[in-house]
Design a protein around this motif. Structure first.
Motif, PDB file in Angstrom:
ATOM      1  N   PHE A  10      55.166  53.531  57.531  1.00  0.00           N
ATOM      2  CA  PHE A  10      56.099  54.166  58.462  1.00  0.00           C
ATOM      3  C   PHE A  10      56.856  53.097  59.252  1.00  0.00           C
ATOM      4  O   PHE A  10      56.268  52.115  59.709  1.00  0.00           O
ATOM      5  CB  PHE A  10      55.349  55.079  59.429  1.00  0.00           C
ATOM      6  CG  PHE A  10      54.925  56.385  58.826  1.00  0.00           C
ATOM      7  CD1 PHE A  10      55.828  57.438  58.699  1.00  0.00           C
ATOM      8  CD2 PHE A  10      53.633  56.567  58.366  1.00  0.00           C
ATOM      9  CE1 PHE A  10      55.454  58.641  58.140  1.00  0.00           C
ATOM     10  CE2 PHE A  10      53.243  57.766  57.807  1.00  0.00           C
ATOM     11  CZ  PHE A  10      54.156  58.816  57.694  1.00  0.00           C
ATOM     12  N   PRO A  12      58.950  51.771  62.613  1.00  0.00           N
ATOM     13  CA  PRO A  12      58.741  52.014  64.053  1.00  0.00           C
ATOM     14  C   PRO A  12      59.461  53.286  64.504  1.00  0.00           C
ATOM     15  O   PRO A  12      60.581  53.564  64.078  1.00  0.00           O
ATOM     16  CB  PRO A  12      59.334  50.764  64.713  1.00  0.00           C
ATOM     17  CG  PRO A  12      59.220  49.698  63.659  1.00  0.00           C
ATOM     18  CD  PRO A  12      59.442  50.399  62.356  1.00  0.00           C
ATOM     19  N   GLN A  13      58.808  54.038  65.360  1.00  0.00           N
ATOM     20  CA  GLN A  13      59.330  55.309  65.855  1.00  0.00           C
ATOM     21  C   GLN A  13      59.786  55.158  67.303  1.00  0.00           C
ATOM     22  O   GLN A  13      59.401  54.211  67.998  1.00  0.00           O
ATOM     23  CB  GLN A  13      58.249  56.403  65.777  1.00  0.00           C
ATOM     24  CG  GLN A  13      57.584  56.527  64.404  1.00  0.00           C
ATOM     25  CD  GLN A  13      58.514  57.082  63.369  1.00  0.00           C
ATOM     26  OE1 GLN A  13      59.110  58.135  63.555  1.00  0.00           O
ATOM     27  NE2 GLN A  13      58.655  56.377  62.235  1.00  0.00           N
ATOM     28  N   ARG A  14      60.574  56.134  67.745  1.00  0.00           N
ATOM     29  CA  ARG A  14      60.994  56.129  69.154  1.00  0.00           C
ATOM     30  C   ARG A  14      59.783  56.411  70.048  1.00  0.00           C
ATOM     31  O   ARG A  14      58.784  56.967  69.606  1.00  0.00           O
ATOM     32  CB  ARG A  14      62.066  57.186  69.385  1.00  0.00           C
ATOM     33  CG  ARG A  14      61.635  58.604  69.056  1.00  0.00           C
ATOM     34  CD  ARG A  14      62.762  59.600  69.257  1.00  0.00           C
ATOM     35  NE  ARG A  14      62.365  60.942  68.860  1.00  0.00           N
ATOM     36  CZ  ARG A  14      61.682  61.776  69.630  1.00  0.00           C
ATOM     37  NH1 ARG A  14      61.310  61.398  70.838  1.00  0.00           N
ATOM     38  NH2 ARG A  14      61.367  62.981  69.204  1.00  0.00           N
ATOM     39  N   ALA A  17      58.202  59.983  70.148  1.00  0.00           N
ATOM     40  CA  ALA A  17      57.934  60.654  68.870  1.00  0.00           C
ATOM     41  C   ALA A  17      56.622  61.430  68.932  1.00  0.00           C
ATOM     42  O   ALA A  17      55.627  60.959  69.488  1.00  0.00           O
ATOM     43  CB  ALA A  17      57.882  59.626  67.744  1.00  0.00           C
ATOM     44  N   ARG A  18      56.637  62.634  68.356  1.00  0.00           N
ATOM     45  CA  ARG A  18      55.437  63.457  68.317  1.00  0.00           C
ATOM     46  C   ARG A  18      54.646  63.132  67.064  1.00  0.00           C
ATOM     47  O   ARG A  18      55.193  62.740  66.039  1.00  0.00           O
ATOM     48  CB  ARG A  18      55.824  64.938  68.329  1.00  0.00           C
ATOM     49  CG  ARG A  18      56.622  65.340  69.548  1.00  0.00           C
ATOM     50  CD  ARG A  18      57.134  66.761  69.443  1.00  0.00           C
ATOM     51  NE  ARG A  18      56.069  67.737  69.337  1.00  0.00           N
ATOM     52  CZ  ARG A  18      56.254  69.044  69.232  1.00  0.00           C
ATOM     53  NH1 ARG A  18      57.489  69.527  69.199  1.00  0.00           N
ATOM     54  NH2 ARG A  18      55.240  69.874  69.144  1.00  0.00           N
ATOM     55  N   LYS A  50      53.134  54.333  66.451  1.00  0.00           N
ATOM     56  CA  LYS A  50      54.576  54.445  66.708  1.00  0.00           C
ATOM     57  C   LYS A  50      55.306  53.142  66.410  1.00  0.00           C
ATOM     58  O   LYS A  50      56.475  53.155  66.035  1.00  0.00           O
ATOM     59  CB  LYS A  50      54.813  54.854  68.165  1.00  0.00           C
ATOM     60  CG  LYS A  50      54.393  56.264  68.495  1.00  0.00           C
ATOM     61  CD  LYS A  50      54.673  56.588  69.959  1.00  0.00           C
ATOM     62  CE  LYS A  50      54.233  57.987  70.330  1.00  0.00           C
ATOM     63  NZ  LYS A  50      54.496  58.302  71.754  1.00  0.00           N
ATOM     64  N   GLY A  52      54.696  51.179  64.009  1.00  0.00           N
ATOM     65  CA  GLY A  52      54.712  50.909  62.582  1.00  0.00           C
ATOM     66  C   GLY A  52      53.869  49.706  62.190  1.00  0.00           C
ATOM     67  O   GLY A  52      54.236  48.959  61.277  1.00  0.00           O
ATOM     68  N   GLN A 152      49.163  58.521  62.067  1.00  0.00           N
ATOM     69  CA  GLN A 152      50.222  58.498  61.059  1.00  0.00           C
ATOM     70  C   GLN A 152      49.964  59.518  59.956  1.00  0.00           C
ATOM     71  O   GLN A 152      50.907  60.123  59.433  1.00  0.00           O
ATOM     72  CB  GLN A 152      50.363  57.090  60.470  1.00  0.00           C
ATOM     73  CG  GLN A 152      50.982  56.086  61.430  1.00  0.00           C
ATOM     74  CD  GLN A 152      51.453  54.826  60.722  1.00  0.00           C
ATOM     75  OE1 GLN A 152      51.166  54.603  59.551  1.00  0.00           O
ATOM     76  NE2 GLN A 152      52.173  53.976  61.444  1.00  0.00           N
ATOM     77  N   TRP A 155      51.517  62.894  60.337  1.00  0.00           N
ATOM     78  CA  TRP A 155      52.896  63.061  59.848  1.00  0.00           C
ATOM     79  C   TRP A 155      52.901  63.463  58.371  1.00  0.00           C
ATOM     80  O   TRP A 155      53.708  64.281  57.944  1.00  0.00           O
ATOM     81  CB  TRP A 155      53.688  61.778  60.051  1.00  0.00           C
ATOM     82  CG  TRP A 155      53.982  61.446  61.484  1.00  0.00           C
ATOM     83  CD1 TRP A 155      54.175  62.339  62.498  1.00  0.00           C
ATOM     84  CD2 TRP A 155      54.132  60.149  62.066  1.00  0.00           C
ATOM     85  NE1 TRP A 155      54.426  61.677  63.677  1.00  0.00           N
ATOM     86  CE2 TRP A 155      54.414  60.328  63.448  1.00  0.00           C
ATOM     87  CE3 TRP A 155      54.056  58.858  61.574  1.00  0.00           C
ATOM     88  CZ2 TRP A 155      54.625  59.267  64.318  1.00  0.00           C
ATOM     89  CZ3 TRP A 155      54.262  57.785  62.430  1.00  0.00           C
ATOM     90  CH2 TRP A 155      54.538  57.989  63.793  1.00  0.00           C
TER      91      TRP A 155
END
Length: 371
Positions: A10, A12-14, A17-18, A50, A52, A152, A155
């Protein structure tokens, strides 16, 4: 043996992020968090996930695995179902055509999971069902790497419930093939009724003569009946149709008090019954949202501690605002978060001298904290 499935790492997420939006994904996260004894490691795990900081994920029967950026080998083991349990599960799937269609549409129906549980087939993990292992020196259970892996994987579960079934021992192709070769379960010997072959052999009975029709008779219109409120009758008919559809989809409906049903009718049909805040609460959260509006209660300490960790993690290293806590209500200036008995946090905004429902609920209070 069922082949393993690999998933790319994955990105990197904001910050907001849920992790899980599906109900079965949230059940997975809850099983992992309830097993943890260190909320600090969970917070670090969320940050790792989040950011990554895990490599590609491999899902196979009984395990999920990944390698962290620090090259630690991380594995989470999941108990596989026995052959007998799979047979009982396939019985439940084959018993209703909608179950197969829902799974192929990447949905996990509530009634399928409930039917499986009734047949002693636990699809969703519970506390203690996940066994994390990691080559890092951390003694946490789970460590931050295993926690990040579980977050992760939520998701992956959101996108495809077959990932959960693969962890339990069988993949999509294997299950579909087994269902295609499966005959419908035979009815028990004690089942009442007439076998289909006998019923068709009887033939079609002749229809009775139609009743006499009086051409001079015209049924009165409802508007002409002084005892009928036509507008109210139309609302009740629409409500009954909607409830019937919901019953067909879910298989069951919650029991409502007279007051709850009145609020429901006002919310669904824009009725002016002087229940403005209650109607708003219902539209955001149904009966649970109404309960949060009107009832204060004391949640378990474990739930509040987990929420505190989630709120702190949402600020990504910054100091979160100080909340004024009272029972299930946390006040942060002009925002108040209320914890519902359904395990979700409901936002409320100050409107003059009262708190007003301000949006849909979230499992993670950091998503509502205004950051």
């Amino acid at each position: 043996m069922t082949a393993a499935r690999g998933f790319a790492a994955f990105a990197p997420q904001r910050a907001g992020a849920r992790f899980a939006t599906s109900w079965w994904g949230r059940a997975w996260v809850k099983a992992m968090e309830d097993t943890s004894l260190d909320h600090g490691l969970l917070r670090k795990g969320r940050t790792y996930a989040k950011a990554g900081q895990l490599g590609p994920i491999t899902v196979s029967p009984g395990r999920i695995a990944a390698v962290s950026e620090s090259e630690y080998d991380t594995v989470v083991r999941v108990e596989q179902l026995t052959d007998a349990a799979w047979e009982r599960f396939l019985d439940q799937v084959a018993a209703k055509a909608g179950h197969i269609a829902a799974l192929l549409d990447r949905d996990m129906p509530h009634d399928l999971v409930q039917a499986a549980e009734d047949a002693a087939v636990p699809l969703l993990p519970a506390v203690g069902d996940l066994e994390p292992e990691c080559s890092c020196p951390d003694w946490g259970h789970p460590c931050k790497h295993a926690a990040a892996l579980c977050y992760q994987v939520s998701w992956l579960l959101d996108a495809d419930p077959f990932v959960l079934l693969l962890m339990r021992g069988r993949g999509e192709d294997e299950l579909i093939e087994a269902l295609q070769q499966r005959d419908a379960p035979a009815p028990p010997p004690s089942r009442l009724g007439t076998p289909a072959a006998e019923a068709f052999a009887i033939g079609v009975a002749p229809l009775p003569e139609p009743p006499p029709f009086d051409v001079a008779f015209t049924p009165p219109a409802l508007d002409d009946n002084p005892g009928v409120n036509v507008a109210a009758l139309a609302v009740l008919a629409a409500s009954a149709a909607g409830r019937a559809r919901e019953l067909l989809l879910r298989g069951r409906l919650p029991e409502l008090t007279e007051y709850q049903d009145r609020v429901r009718l006002a919310a669904e049909h824009d009725l002016d019954l002087g229940l403005d805040s209650a109607v708003t609460a219902w539209r955001y959260g149904g009966a649970d949202g109404l309960d949060v509006l009107e009832t204060a209660w004391t949640p378990p300490r474990r739930d509040l501690a987990r929420a505190q960790a989630q709120l702190a993690a949402g600020w990504e290293g910054e100091q979160p605002p100080q909340a004024e806590a009272w029972r299930n209500r946390w006040t942060l200036g002009d925002l108040q978060l209320r914890y519902g008995r359904d395990g979700r946090w409901y936002p409320f905004a100050r409107r003059e001298d009262q708190w007003w429902p301000a949006g849909p609920p979230e499992r993670d209070p950091a998503l509502l904290g205004g950051h």
